[in-house]
Design a protein around this motif. Structure first.
Motif, short mmCIF file in Angstrom:
data_model
loop_
_atom_site.label_atom_id
_atom_site.label_comp_id
_atom_site.label_asym_id
_atom_site.label_seq_id
_atom_site.Cartn_x
_atom_site.Cartn_y
_atom_site.Cartn_z
N THR A 180 0.89 -1.27 -0.20
CA THR A 180 0.18 -0.15 -0.03
C THR A 180 0.71 1.26 0.10
OG1 THR A 180 -1.83 -1.28 1.27
CG2 THR A 180 -1.68 1.17 1.41
N LYS A 181 1.01 2.00 -1.24
CA LYS A 181 2.09 2.84 -1.31
C LYS A 181 1.64 4.14 -0.29
CE LYS A 181 0.19 5.17 -5.33
NZ LYS A 181 -1.50 5.19 -5.20
N GLU A 182 0.68 4.18 0.11
CA GLU A 182 0.08 5.52 0.91
C GLU A 182 0.92 5.36 2.40
OE1 GLU A 182 -2.04 3.91 -0.99
OE2 GLU A 182 -3.24 4.90 -2.07
N MET A 183 0.97 4.03 2.69
CA MET A 183 1.87 4.01 3.88
C MET A 183 3.18 4.71 4.01
SD MET A 183 0.48 2.19 6.38
CE MET A 183 -1.14 1.59 6.42
N ALA A 184 3.91 5.19 2.79
CA ALA A 184 5.06 5.91 2.83
C ALA A 184 4.84 7.40 3.35
CB ALA A 184 5.53 5.90 1.34
N ILE A 185 3.55 7.72 3.58
CA ILE A 185 3.27 9.17 4.22
C ILE A 185 3.94 9.24 5.64
CG2 ILE A 185 0.98 8.79 4.98
CD1 ILE A 185 2.17 11.89 3.37
N GLY A 198 0.60 10.66 -3.55
CA GLY A 198 -0.83 11.87 -4.11
C GLY A 198 -0.65 12.99 -3.35
N GLU A 199 -0.69 14.01 -4.10
CA GLU A 199 -0.90 15.39 -3.56
C GLU A 199 -1.79 15.54 -2.42
OE1 GLU A 199 1.45 17.69 -3.67
OE2 GLU A 199 2.70 16.95 -5.44
N ALA A 200 -3.35 15.04 -2.69
CA ALA A 200 -4.28 15.08 -2.04
C ALA A 200 -4.05 14.35 -0.32
CB ALA A 200 -5.63 14.62 -2.54
N LEU A 201 -3.28 13.49 -0.29
CA LEU A 201 -3.13 12.75 0.79
C LEU A 201 -1.97 13.56 1.61
CD1 LEU A 201 -3.56 10.78 3.01
CD2 LEU A 201 -1.91 9.28 1.65
N TRP A 202 -1.16 13.83 0.54
CA TRP A 202 0.22 14.53 1.29
C TRP A 202 -0.27 15.93 2.17
CZ3 TRP A 202 5.30 14.44 2.39
CH2 TRP A 202 5.75 15.59 2.49
N LYS A 203 -1.17 16.76 1.48
CA LYS A 203 -1.67 17.77 1.88
C LYS A 203 -2.55 17.87 3.08
CE LYS A 203 -1.63 21.32 -1.88
NZ LYS A 203 -2.03 21.09 -3.44
#
Ligand code: TF8
Length: 338
Positions: A103-108, A321-326
């Motif tokens: 799950t790439k989002e975990m990198a946040i 993704g920019e949205a999750l980053w923000k």
């Protein structure tokens, strides 16, 4: 009248308890849950797993039994994740950082210096955006229950004290199997090598690598002080752990059984964070007593480190993704202001 009411209330609550036990008897099947983790039994990870096991057993009237299996005896984080996805293992706890391949989002959560303190981490991880990232796992066959604290990571090595960034040049540094960590430490000049945690002690002992980075608790519980001389306080990133269930397994549980696991996971989280923080407060003194040479990275060098590492942020934002980053930046700002 008062006595009557009291008797009535007492009778009612007895009825309620009896009733909930009846529900319990029907809703809980005898189950054995294999729960794997990477650190030793005598570690913050081991202690919280033990508490989780006790809570599950208690809340299910002894029907659900958790077999806690530590020291990566069931495999590394990455291997266990695959076993959960395939349904060959029920539960585990491990680093969010080792999940990015799934799950790439975990990198946040690997963003250097994302949180300034544990309170910010708790608020963001336990809040809506923390849940959102956790829920992404479901499409990949994993159910995340809660985040535990691994902690702020610090640098150790066997070559030399790191007093300035240039001291990291050429140090062969083990990093987690994760691109953000790989890029971060390459950016800092180290020769970064990804390795599973389960191979780390031996790699340090045989000098396959010179150093590694982990929270004080782990440096202590995994006895890295036996094979590492220098510890540099960098606090370069806050690392969460995440408690996972195989989705295949989860979907076969009754609502009551799922609730038992989730409630116990929350209790274990609260215990784990307290326990980890209490241990971390004393760990530095313990590590010094064990012979480690400890230094704080001087403030000017710490700022240089921050600036250099900011270079990896754009890559993380593009990746998750920019949205999750923000959204995460916003949640941190809010937690900071509170
Ligand atoms: C690491 C992590 C480890 C975890 C653990 C094995 O360096 O910090 O603590 O993955 O669950 O690999």
């Amino acid at each position: 009248m008062k006595t009557f009411r009291r008797t009535l209330l007492a009778a009612l609550s007895v009825a309620a308890i009896t009733c909930s036990f009846q529900v319990a008897a029907q809703d809980f099947k005898p189950r054995i849950i294999r729960f794997g983790y990477g650190l030793n039994e005598v570690s913050n990870q081991g202690r919280a797993t033990k508490l989780f096991a006790e809570e599950v057993e208690k809340a299910s009237g002894g029907k659900m039994k958790v077999r806690a299996i530590g020291a990566a005896a069931l495999g590394s984080d990455v291997q266990m994740q695959q076993a959960l996805i395939g349904g060959a293992q029920e539960m585990m706890v491990g680093s969010t950082a080792t999940l990015v391949g799934i799950t790439k989002e975990m990198a946040i959560w690997d963003t250097p210096f994302l949180f300034n303190n544990a309170k910010e981490a708790d608020v963001v991880l336990d809040g809506p955006v923390g849940q959102k990232v956790m829920d992404k796992l479901q499409e990949k066959g994993l159910v995340g229950l809660v985040y535990w604290e691994n902690g702020f990571r610090n640098l150790t090595n066997s070559k030399r004290p790191v007093n300035k960034l240039e001291d990291m040049d050429g140090i062969k540094l083990r990093v987690m199997q994760n691109n953000v960590f790989l890029d971060s430490f390459k950016t800092l000049g180290a020769n970064a090598v990804p390795l599973p945690f389960s191979e780390l002690f031996t790699a340090l002992e045989t000098k396959t690598v010179d150093g590694q980075e982990n929270p004080y608790n782990t440096i202590l519980s995994s006895k890295f002080y036996e094979v590492q001389k220098y510890l540099t306080v960098t606090n370069h990133v806050y690392s969460p752990w995440i408690v996972l269930v195989s989705k295949k397994y989860w979907d076969g549980l009754s609502k009551a059984e799922q609730k038992v696991l989730l409630d116990a996971a929350k209790k274990s989280r609260d215990f784990e964070r307290q326990d980890t923080r209490a241990e971390a407060d004393k760990a530095l003194a313990d590590l010094k007593a064990k012979g480690m040479q400890v230094n704080e990275l001087p403030a000017a060098e710490a700022s240089r480190m921050r600036e250099k590492l900011a270079a990896v942020n754009a890559g993380i934002a593009a990746n998750v993704g920019e949205a999750l980053w923000k959204e995460v930046q916003g949640a941190v700002a809010q937690a900071r202001a509170a």
